[in-house]
Structure formats: C-alpha cells, structure tokens
Design an enzyme around this catalytic site. Sequence first.
Site, PDB file in Angstrom:
ATOM      1  N   CYS A  24       1.238   6.148 -31.797  1.00 21.59           N
ATOM      2  CA  CYS A  24       0.846   4.728 -32.503  1.00 21.59           C
ATOM      3  C   CYS A  24      -0.402   4.295 -31.617  1.00 21.59           C
ATOM      4  O   CYS A  24      -1.691   3.478 -32.640  1.00 21.59           O
ATOM      5  CB  CYS A  24       1.580   3.996 -32.732  1.00 21.59           C
ATOM      6  SG  CYS A  24       3.039   4.222 -33.612  1.00 21.59           S
ATOM      7  N   HIS A  62       1.433  -0.623 -40.624  1.00 16.81           N
ATOM      8  CA  HIS A  62       1.288  -0.218 -39.627  1.00 16.81           C
ATOM      9  C   HIS A  62       1.021   1.265 -39.754  1.00 16.81           C
ATOM     10  O   HIS A  62       1.419   2.033 -39.385  1.00 16.81           O
ATOM     11  CB  HIS A  62       2.417  -0.292 -38.182  1.00 16.81           C
ATOM     12  CG  HIS A  62       2.802   0.297 -37.448  1.00 16.81           C
ATOM     13  ND1 HIS A  62       0.899   0.918 -36.800  1.00 16.81           N
ATOM     14  CD2 HIS A  62       3.248   0.618 -36.563  1.00 16.81           C
ATOM     15  CE1 HIS A  62       1.477   0.935 -35.886  1.00 16.81           C
ATOM     16  NE2 HIS A  62       2.601   1.533 -35.099  1.00 16.81           N
ATOM     17  N   CYS A 121       2.654  -0.362 -27.571  1.00 15.95           N
ATOM     18  CA  CYS A 121       3.536   0.818 -27.621  1.00 15.95           C
ATOM     19  C   CYS A 121       2.843   2.069 -28.371  1.00 15.95           C
ATOM     20  O   CYS A 121       2.175   1.725 -29.401  1.00 15.95           O
ATOM     21  CB  CYS A 121       5.127  -0.049 -27.822  1.00 15.95           C
ATOM     22  SG  CYS A 121       4.907  -0.092 -29.406  1.00 15.95           S
TER      23      CYS A 121
END
Length: 386
Positions: free
Chosen positions: A89, A342, A372
């Site tokens: 991510c 996301h 994260c």
Amino acid sequence: MAAAVIVDGIRSPYGKRFGDLAGTHPARLLGQVQAGLLERTGIDPTVIEQVIGGCVTQAGEQSNNITRTSWLDRGLPYQTAATTVDCACGSSLQAVHMINALIASGAVSAGIACGVESMSRVFLGAAGGDAGNPYPDGFDVDLPDQFLAAERIAQRRGISRADIDAFAADSQKKAIRAWDSGVFDDQVIPVEAPVLDSAGKPTGQMRTVTRDQGLRPTTPETLAGLNPVIEGGIHTAGTSSQISDGASGALIMSEDEAQRQGLKPRARIHTSVMVGAEPYFHLDGPADATTAVLQKSGMSLSDIDVVEINEAFASVVLSWASVTGFDMERVNPHGGAIALGHPVGSSGIRLLVQAIDDLERLDGSTAMVTMCAGGALAPATIIERI
C-alpha cells in the site's frame, strides 16, 4: 544537496469494484493522470527525466512496467525513463521518496511520482497464483492476513466495535461534505472510461467519470448491523477500506528547476522514512513511522498541523491515535479510504495531495502523511507548505 519541491498533484476519481472505471485498462487510466498533470502544470514533457510509479499487483494488465506503458500510451517522449515499484500500500508514497532522493542526489532535476491500481481488473494477490507461493517452505513469520491483523490491532489497543463504527461513519460524513463543498474539485481530474453492460462487456460507449464512487451516507447505528468479516471480530465492510480503481500523480522538481520553468511549488518535502513494523500485528506500523520521521526531522507532533493517515481499517487509525495522542480533529479532515476508496498502488499520493490541500485550506505550514503497508511496513512523509 538539492531541495525537492512538489509543484502539483492530482488523482483520478476512485471507482468502486466493478464500477465506473472497471472498463478502463490500468495503463490507460494511469496515462490519463500522467498527461493530465503535464497539461495542468503546462510543463514540456521533455523536461521530465524519470517517472516512478507504484503498483502492487504487477500481473497481467499491470505487469511489464506499467508506468512505462502508460507514458508511451499517451504519446509522451520515449526518452523519459520509467520504473514501477511495489511496496504494497505504500508503493506510490515510496515512489515520491525515490523521486525526492534522485533530485536530492542531483541525478535528476524533474520527475513524476505516480501510482495506479485497477482492483476490478487485476485482483489483489494475482501476482502469485499459478506462478507459485511467494513464501518459501519453512517461512514461519507470523504475518497475518489483513483482516486478522486489523483485529489483532483492535485487541492490542482496546478498540471496540462502537469505536470503529463511529470512526467509519464520520469518515463518510466528512468525505460527502468535502465533495459537496468543492474540496476535491482541484485534486480530482475527470477521466474517460468505457461503459460496460450488465455482463461486464464493453458497450462501445464512453463516459466521463468525475466523482468518487465509494461515498455511502451512513450512521454508527447502521454500521452496527453489519456482520463482521471474521467470526468473533469487529471489522465489517463498512469499517474497512474499499476495493477500488484509481490513479494519482505528483510533479516533483528541484527548486532551481521549478524556478527555471516559471512554476510556483505548493510544498516542500522535508523528511521521509520507510520503516519495518512488528509482523504479528502486520498493519500497526504508522506509529513507528511517525516516531522515526519526527526523530529524523528534529520535529515533534506539536509542529504538525494536520495528518493524513490511510484508513486501511478503522483500527489502524485509532491505534495510531491512541499511541500518539494527536488531536483527531486534525486527522483526515475530509475523510479517508473508508469513504473514498483504496486503490492500493495509488493511495499514498492521494494522501500527499490531500495533505497539501489541507494545509492551504487550514492556512497551516506542516503536514505529515503516513500509512500501513503489507509486509509489515510503514512509510511517513513530512511536507512543508510553500
């Protein structure tokens, strides 16, 4: 050492899974953002020396250095180098760090950091599959899947179902209010996307997509009625980031190059880090990244006006808040990934662009971005408004 400045940043709207952007090849989606950034800043594309893009699932349509494919697909100069990176991510934020480092070292004077993920077309984890298990025999690190990690984090910090339902409802409320009041008008560029029929096949028609699809007006009471993903857990689809399609990009230059090009930068990259976190909790690294970036910068949290932290799961943000004690009124003031979506390879730059906008709207001076990342990693970046 040259100082790197952010001239501008943009993103596409974020489409929900199998939604408005599902008919768009990810390279074509990223290419529209790359070209849109050049068009908006008015810069000659030959000035760009390197483009670094984040993409997590580099398989199928997202394989073969998608950052380069996107650039060439728009007819942009073949002489410009391009690289695609995967840091889960954190991929596009790491792309920012890498362009920043190239500029600081004097290797380049102008570059684009960008990111893309089409999670409708290339499912997360598709890079494994028939190609084999990414973990070798005997790999015994307790690295849980992401939903289990979110539950472990909640248990670690004493976070309740009511806590995360309230947080998620607030994210949706803030994002809807931001869209309705024009907050995202300068950040989000329209993109063209093929229209699909009910079977997911192209109709031959195109649509202009202008708005995020993840917005869902809700209340804590409504969210409380959803079933948890893990039996006995507290996280639901409503308190987790949405599977999405999207792309983002930022133009980064040395101060001298920006001046030569007649461009007014919006922010300066002050300090950036990437840290490893405890694998058992997997996604609980933003607090560690915050400590590291503040130590490296010589700053304290009292120097930070606003924080953008990715809402991978509600417990990730609430855990960070419980450790840092930062004022939650200054965290994600316009909502986050629970509401906006996301698309994993794109989200880091979305946070960065949002943080710049936050500073301008709040008349602040310094912001921090953190998130994260899979593999128990976490990046953090401090920026200063110019």
